[in-house]
Design a protein around this motif. Structure first.
Motif, short mmCIF file in Angstrom:
data_model
loop_
_atom_site.label_atom_id
_atom_site.label_comp_id
_atom_site.label_asym_id
_atom_site.label_seq_id
_atom_site.Cartn_x
_atom_site.Cartn_y
_atom_site.Cartn_z
N ASP A 24 0.81 -1.21 0.00
CA ASP A 24 0.00 0.00 0.00
C ASP A 24 0.85 1.27 0.00
O ASP A 24 0.38 2.33 -0.38
N ASN A 25 2.10 1.19 0.45
CA ASN A 25 2.94 2.38 0.50
C ASN A 25 3.67 2.56 -0.84
O ASN A 25 3.47 1.82 -1.77
N GLN A 26 4.56 3.58 -0.92
CA GLN A 26 5.28 3.86 -2.16
C GLN A 26 6.16 2.67 -2.53
O GLN A 26 6.78 2.04 -1.67
N HIS A 27 6.24 2.41 -3.82
CA HIS A 27 7.02 1.27 -4.28
C HIS A 27 7.39 1.48 -5.74
O HIS A 27 6.86 2.35 -6.41
N ILE A 28 8.32 0.68 -6.21
CA ILE A 28 8.75 0.71 -7.60
C ILE A 28 8.49 -0.66 -8.20
O ILE A 28 8.84 -1.68 -7.60
N VAL A 29 7.90 -0.67 -9.36
CA VAL A 29 7.63 -1.92 -10.06
C VAL A 29 8.46 -1.91 -11.34
O VAL A 29 8.42 -0.96 -12.10
N VAL A 30 9.23 -2.97 -11.55
CA VAL A 30 10.08 -3.07 -12.73
C VAL A 30 9.71 -4.34 -13.49
O VAL A 30 9.62 -5.41 -12.91
N THR A 31 9.46 -4.19 -14.76
CA THR A 31 9.23 -5.34 -15.63
C THR A 31 10.17 -5.23 -16.81
O THR A 31 10.59 -4.13 -17.17
N GLY A 32 10.51 -6.34 -17.41
CA GLY A 32 11.42 -6.30 -18.54
C GLY A 32 11.30 -7.54 -19.41
O GLY A 32 10.64 -8.51 -19.07
N GLU A 33 11.95 -7.46 -20.54
CA GLU A 33 11.95 -8.55 -21.49
C GLU A 33 13.27 -8.51 -22.24
O GLU A 33 13.78 -7.43 -22.53
N ALA A 34 13.81 -9.66 -22.56
CA ALA A 34 15.08 -9.71 -23.28
C ALA A 34 15.01 -10.80 -24.34
O ALA A 34 14.31 -11.79 -24.19
N GLN A 35 15.74 -10.57 -25.42
CA GLN A 35 15.86 -11.55 -26.48
C GLN A 35 17.31 -11.63 -26.89
O GLN A 35 18.02 -10.62 -26.93
N LEU A 36 17.74 -12.82 -27.22
CA LEU A 36 19.10 -13.04 -27.68
C LEU A 36 19.01 -13.81 -28.98
O LEU A 36 18.45 -14.89 -29.03
N LYS A 37 19.54 -13.21 -30.05
CA LYS A 37 19.48 -13.85 -31.36
C LYS A 37 20.88 -14.25 -31.78
O LYS A 37 21.76 -13.41 -31.89
N VAL A 38 21.08 -15.55 -31.96
CA VAL A 38 22.37 -16.08 -32.40
C VAL A 38 22.11 -17.14 -33.47
O VAL A 38 21.01 -17.68 -33.58
N LYS A 39 23.13 -17.44 -34.23
CA LYS A 39 23.02 -18.49 -35.23
C LYS A 39 23.06 -19.84 -34.52
O LYS A 39 23.87 -20.03 -33.61
N PRO A 40 22.22 -20.77 -34.92
CA PRO A 40 22.22 -22.08 -34.27
C PRO A 40 23.51 -22.84 -34.59
O PRO A 40 24.04 -22.75 -35.69
N ASP A 41 24.02 -23.57 -33.61
CA ASP A 41 25.24 -24.34 -33.82
C ASP A 41 25.01 -25.84 -33.72
O ASP A 41 25.94 -26.62 -33.84
N ILE A 42 23.78 -26.26 -33.50
CA ILE A 42 23.49 -27.68 -33.39
C ILE A 42 22.06 -27.92 -33.88
O ILE A 42 21.20 -27.06 -33.75
N ALA A 43 21.86 -29.08 -34.45
CA ALA A 43 20.51 -29.48 -34.88
C ALA A 43 20.24 -30.89 -34.38
O ALA A 43 21.12 -31.75 -34.44
N VAL A 44 19.07 -31.11 -33.89
CA VAL A 44 18.67 -32.42 -33.40
C VAL A 44 17.56 -32.93 -34.31
O VAL A 44 16.55 -32.27 -34.49
N ILE A 45 17.80 -34.09 -34.90
CA ILE A 45 16.82 -34.69 -35.80
C ILE A 45 16.44 -36.05 -35.24
O ILE A 45 17.31 -36.88 -34.97
N ASN A 46 15.17 -36.28 -35.08
CA ASN A 46 14.65 -37.57 -34.59
C ASN A 46 13.90 -38.24 -35.72
O ASN A 46 13.01 -37.64 -36.33
N LEU A 47 14.25 -39.48 -36.01
CA LEU A 47 13.57 -40.26 -37.02
C LEU A 47 12.97 -41.50 -36.36
O LEU A 47 13.54 -42.04 -35.42
N GLU A 48 11.87 -41.95 -36.90
CA GLU A 48 11.22 -43.13 -36.35
C GLU A 48 10.82 -44.05 -37.50
O GLU A 48 10.31 -43.60 -38.52
N VAL A 49 11.11 -45.32 -37.35
CA VAL A 49 10.72 -46.32 -38.33
C VAL A 49 9.82 -47.33 -37.63
O VAL A 49 10.15 -47.82 -36.56
#
Length: 70
Positions: A24-49
């Protein structure tokens, strides 16, 4: 029936403010968002027979042949 609905509405409306996380008293509210864009260095492929055969040995041979030809 309208009195019951009105009573339920007023009762639940009072609970909304009772459960706030902000003080109820004075306060500070902080919200944020972040993104990190990098080139992928690994790929996972799953196959099923899958093979449906009468015996498990025939199914295994069929799956093995398909995998080896792949």
């Amino acid at each position: 029936m309208n009195y019951v609905s009105l009573f339920a509405f007023l009762a639940f409306a009072s609970f909304v403010n009772a459960n706030t996380a902000l003080p109820d008293n004075q306060h500070i509210v902080v919200t944020g968002e972040a993104q990190l864009k990098v080139k992928p260095d690994i790929a996972v492929i799953n196959l099923e027979v899958e093979s449906l055969q009468v015996s498990s040995l025939d199914a295994k041979k069929d799956v093995d042949n398909r995998i080896n030809s792949f």
